[in-house]
Structure formats: structure tokens, C-alpha cells
Design a protein around this motif. Structure first.
Motif, mmCIF file in Angstrom:
data_model
loop_
_atom_site.group_PDB
_atom_site.id
_atom_site.type_symbol
_atom_site.label_atom_id
_atom_site.label_comp_id
_atom_site.label_asym_id
_atom_site.label_seq_id
_atom_site.Cartn_x
_atom_site.Cartn_y
_atom_site.Cartn_z
ATOM 1 N N GLU A 99 0.841 -1.209 0.000
ATOM 2 C CA GLU A 99 0.000 0.000 0.000
ATOM 3 C C GLU A 99 0.876 1.260 0.000
ATOM 4 O OE1 GLU A 99 -3.281 -0.117 -0.014
ATOM 5 O OE2 GLU A 99 -3.963 -1.929 1.004
ATOM 6 N N GLU A 114 9.714 7.461 5.734
ATOM 7 C CA GLU A 114 8.933 7.437 6.983
ATOM 8 C C GLU A 114 7.818 6.389 6.930
ATOM 9 O OE1 GLU A 114 7.688 11.044 9.627
ATOM 10 O OE2 GLU A 114 6.278 10.944 7.947
ATOM 11 N N THR A 158 10.019 10.558 17.254
ATOM 12 C CA THR A 158 8.930 10.686 18.251
ATOM 13 C C THR A 158 8.190 9.396 18.444
ATOM 14 O OG1 THR A 158 7.436 11.326 16.520
ATOM 15 C CG2 THR A 158 8.349 13.096 17.817
ATOM 16 N N PHE A 165 -5.715 -0.128 6.866
ATOM 17 C CA PHE A 165 -4.431 0.557 6.789
ATOM 18 C C PHE A 165 -4.367 1.527 5.601
ATOM 19 C CE2 PHE A 165 -0.128 0.867 5.058
ATOM 20 C CZ PHE A 165 0.472 1.529 6.112
ATOM 21 N N ARG A 166 -4.961 1.138 4.477
ATOM 22 C CA ARG A 166 -4.947 1.974 3.270
ATOM 23 C C ARG A 166 -5.466 3.389 3.571
ATOM 24 N NH1 ARG A 166 -6.038 1.526 -2.502
ATOM 25 N NH2 ARG A 166 -5.255 -0.563 -2.374
ATOM 26 N N LEU A 198 -3.214 5.314 6.009
ATOM 27 C CA LEU A 198 -2.062 5.834 5.271
ATOM 28 C C LEU A 198 -2.431 7.113 4.517
ATOM 29 C CD1 LEU A 198 0.913 5.192 4.399
ATOM 30 C CD2 LEU A 198 -0.045 3.957 2.473
ATOM 31 N N ASP A 230 -0.756 10.717 5.229
ATOM 32 C CA ASP A 230 -0.090 11.431 4.126
ATOM 33 C C ASP A 230 -0.682 12.837 3.961
ATOM 34 O OD1 ASP A 230 1.771 11.396 1.818
ATOM 35 O OD2 ASP A 230 -0.095 11.688 0.714
ATOM 36 N N ARG A 249 0.462 15.102 6.675
ATOM 37 C CA ARG A 249 1.865 15.481 6.410
ATOM 38 C C ARG A 249 1.942 16.562 5.324
ATOM 39 N NH1 ARG A 249 4.861 10.303 5.791
ATOM 40 N NH2 ARG A 249 3.688 10.231 3.892
ATOM 41 N N GLU A 250 1.102 16.417 4.277
ATOM 42 C CA GLU A 250 1.075 17.442 3.223
ATOM 43 C C GLU A 250 0.661 18.795 3.799
ATOM 44 O OE1 GLU A 250 2.057 17.448 0.090
ATOM 45 O OE2 GLU A 250 2.694 15.371 0.201
ATOM 46 N N TYR A 292 3.640 20.237 5.503
ATOM 47 C CA TYR A 292 4.589 20.822 4.540
ATOM 48 C C TYR A 292 4.104 22.210 4.107
ATOM 49 C CZ TYR A 292 6.813 16.193 3.947
ATOM 50 O OH TYR A 292 7.472 15.012 4.155
ATOM 51 N N ASP A 307 6.036 25.651 4.607
ATOM 52 C CA ASP A 307 6.412 26.468 3.447
ATOM 53 C C ASP A 307 5.824 27.877 3.522
ATOM 54 O OD1 ASP A 307 7.786 24.304 2.562
ATOM 55 O OD2 ASP A 307 6.334 23.696 1.021
ATOM 56 N N PRO A 320 1.993 10.898 11.309
ATOM 57 C CA PRO A 320 3.304 10.281 11.157
ATOM 58 C C PRO A 320 4.331 10.914 12.101
ATOM 59 C CG PRO A 320 2.734 11.587 9.206
ATOM 60 C CD PRO A 320 1.580 11.664 10.146
ATOM 61 N N PRO A 321 5.447 10.240 12.375
ATOM 62 C CA PRO A 321 6.439 10.765 13.327
ATOM 63 C C PRO A 321 6.897 12.182 13.002
ATOM 64 C CG PRO A 321 6.981 8.513 12.731
ATOM 65 C CD PRO A 321 5.819 8.899 11.877
ATOM 66 N N SER A 322 7.026 12.506 11.709
ATOM 67 C CA SER A 322 7.510 13.848 11.360
ATOM 68 C C SER A 322 6.527 14.925 11.813
ATOM 69 C CB SER A 322 7.749 13.955 9.853
ATOM 70 O OG SER A 322 6.553 13.671 9.153
ATOM 71 N N LEU A 326 4.334 14.612 14.370
ATOM 72 C CA LEU A 326 4.375 14.646 15.842
ATOM 73 C C LEU A 326 5.615 15.410 16.313
ATOM 74 C CD1 LEU A 326 3.193 11.021 16.717
ATOM 75 C CD2 LEU A 326 1.891 13.136 16.947
ATOM 76 N N ALA A 327 6.728 15.225 15.588
ATOM 77 C CA ALA A 327 7.950 15.950 15.947
ATOM 78 C C ALA A 327 7.770 17.446 15.696
ATOM 79 C CB ALA A 327 9.128 15.422 15.129
ATOM 80 N N LYS A 347 5.516 19.030 18.427
ATOM 81 C CA LYS A 347 6.008 18.885 19.791
ATOM 82 C C LYS A 347 6.475 20.254 20.306
ATOM 83 C CE LYS A 347 8.963 15.848 22.434
ATOM 84 N NZ LYS A 347 10.361 15.458 22.558
#
Lengths: 131, 171
Positions: A27, A48, A130, B77-78, B81, B85, B88-89, B92, B96, B119-121, B123-124, B127
Motif C-alpha cells: 500500500e 517514513e 517521536t 491501513f490503506r 495511510l 499522508d 503530512r502534506e 509541509y 512552506d 506520522p512521526p515527522s 508529531l515531531a 512537539k
């Protein structure tokens, strides 16, 4: 109906953890293949997403059912085609080197034969920020 | 005799109703809601970049999605995910553009939804950052923060006692 549900539950229970991890990695490949095609692929995002599954699957021997292998081969092949000669190609070469032989079709292996992969290229063992 | 015949007549209806309720219970509506949430986050990221981001509309939609998603079960999960994603976008786009309000809303999101959406990024990134000051806009009843207790990391007594729209933490 009850028998059907019981059968579905049994099938789900019999499916191994590795099979689930392989499906999830498939996936991840599918999502980032789309990003490669849309020209908005980000290596750090791909790393990631793939990391937890590579942690579970890398350098291990396990059995995965034929249907899952077929699905994964298709996803891997499509990703390699979309990656071309970009950074994504190197990332997938690192993944391919660590996966069980059954999971990588010969076509993909030969397409990535030119990529030189070092042990230090493996990213999924790095401590996550994290988690 | 009459009672036995009544039972025989109602039995197929009861079986059909039972099957329907089981099917409804198995139907993974949470996946559809999560896909909608991902679409909304991707659209918000684009709006941030275009300069057309509307924080009031964002809050309204997040609140609606939270009540749909946080009580659902069977997330595949699909779709998880896709949501990760999209979040996360959005991050970003926040990075930006440097939009401070959008950054605070991203911090708030971590309190609204389950950690599996982040995702971890992300959460980081959130933080040690502070969320939107004032009442918690994602709750049904406005709850004002206790003085000095703001941000994603805080667990106010209000959060612990208010069941509505609480995030489901999975490990």
C-alpha cells in the motif's frame, strides 16, 4: 451467515503477521508510486511510511501466501517503473536488497542491478524522532 | 397453535433484520469518513499555498469529521495511510507558508484525532508548539483552558472528563 462470518474470522486469524506487513508495504508503494507520477514524491515521506514495515520484514525468512506475493510483485514493479533513475530508484534498491527472495520478481531485480547499495543506506533502523 | 404460526411467520423477518444489522455493523463507514478527511486535508494544504485557506471552515469540517471518525471501528491501513499522508502534506504547506494560525490548528488536530493519523515527522513538528488559544473549538461544549494550560501536550481536566470527540490513543 454465522458460518460465513466464522470462516472469514478463521481466514483472517490464519493470515500471518508478515503477510499483513507485506500488504501494508504494498500500500505504501502504491501511494508513493502515485506521487512519483504526479511529480510530488518526497523521499523523506516515503522513508517514513516504509520504515515500520521494513523493520519488521528486513533480513528475515518467512512464508507469505501466493496471492499476497502476486499483489506485492505488481506494486513493486509499478513503483520501479515510475521511479526511473531518480532518488526513488536508489531507495527501492535498498528495500529490495533487504527483502526475502520470494518478494522480489526477477524483472525488478535486474532493473535495479545497476544501483549500488551500501549497508549504511539502510534508514529504517535509525531511531525515530517521536515514537 | 395460533402462537406457533405467528412465530413461524415472524422468523424469516427476524433473520433478515438480524442479517441487515450484522452487515451494517461490518460496513467500514470509518474508511469512507477517513478518505473524506484525507481529501479535506489535501484541499486545505492547497488552499494554504494558494492563500485561500479559511480557518473557520477548516474548524467546522474537522469537527464534523472528528465525530464521524473517532467513534468508528475497522479502519483499514490503506485509509490510515491516506490520512497520515494528507496531514503530512498539510504540515509541509504550513512549513512552506509559515502561516501561524494554520500551525496552531495542526497542533490542535493532534488532540482531536487518534495518534495513528499522525506520522512521526508531524508529531515531531508539533512537539513543544502551542495550539489555538481559548476554548477548545473541537468540543461540542466550549471549554476554556485553565490559565497556563494550552497546547497539544497539555491534558486539562476538561479533556479527561469530556467524552465527546476525544482522540482514541492507540499505543
Amino acid at each position: 451467515m454465522v458460518l460465513l462470518l466464522a470462516g472469514a474470522w478463521c481466514l483472517g486469524a490464519c493470515s500471518s503477521n508478515e503477510t499483513y506487513q507485506v500488504k501494508c508495504l504494498g500500500e505504501v508503494l502504491e501511494l508513493h508510486e502515485k506521487k512519483l507520477k504526479n511529480k510530488n514524491f518526497r523521499p523523506e515521506a516515503f522513508k517514513e511510511d516504509a520504515a515500520p514495515f521494513m523493520k519488521a520484514l528486513a533480513a528475515k525468512d518467512y512464508k507469505v501466501d501466493a496471492k499476497t506475493i502476486e499483489y506485492f510483485h505488481a506494486r513493486l514493479g509499478a513503483f520501479v517503473d515510475a521511479a526511473g533513475a531518480s532518488e526513488a530508484q536508489h531507495l527501492i534498491a535498498v528495500i529490495v536488497r533487504a527483502l526475502a527472495t520470494d518478494l522480489v520478481p526477477e524483472k525488478v531485480r535486474s532493473a535495479l542491478a545497476g544501483s549500488s547499495v551500501k549497508d549504511s543506506d539502510v534508514w529504517w533502523n535509525e531511531a525515530e524522532a517521536t515514537e | 397453535m395460533k402462537s406457533a404460526r405467528m412465530q413461524t411467520q415472524w422468523l424469516p423477518v427476524a433473520i433478515v433484520l438480524c442479517c441487515c444489522s450484522m452487515l451494517a455493523a461490518c460496513w467500514p463507514v470509518v474508511n469512507t469518513h477517513t478518505a473524506n478527511f484525507a481529501d479535506m486535508m489535501n484541499a486545505s494544504a492547497k488552499e494554504l499555498r494558494d492563500g485561500t485557506f479559511d480557518s473557520a471552515e477548516f474548524k467546522k469540517t474537522v469537527k464534523r469529521r472528528a465525530s464521524d471518525i473517532n467513534h468508528g471501528q475497522g479502519l483499514e491501513f490503506r485509509y490510515q495511510l491516506l490520512a497520515r499522508d494528507a496531514v503530512r502534506e498539510f504540515m509541509y504547506a504550513v512549513q512552506d507558508t509559515g502561516d501561524p494560525e494554520a500551525e496552531m490548528l495542526l497542533v490542535d488536530l493532534v488532540q482531536v484525532f487518534s495518534k495513528e493519523f499522525f506520522p512521526p515527522s508531524v508529531l515531531a513538528f508539533v512537539k513543544d508548539k502551542t495550539g489555538t488559544p481559548g476554548p477548545k473549538w473541537w468540543l461540542d461544549e466550549p471549554v476554556t483552558d485553565a490559565p497556563g494550560n494550552g497546547g497539544a501536550q497539555g491534558n486539562s481536566p476538561a479533556e479527561e472528563t469530556t467524552p465527546a470527540n476525544q482522540p482514541q490513543t492507540n499505543g
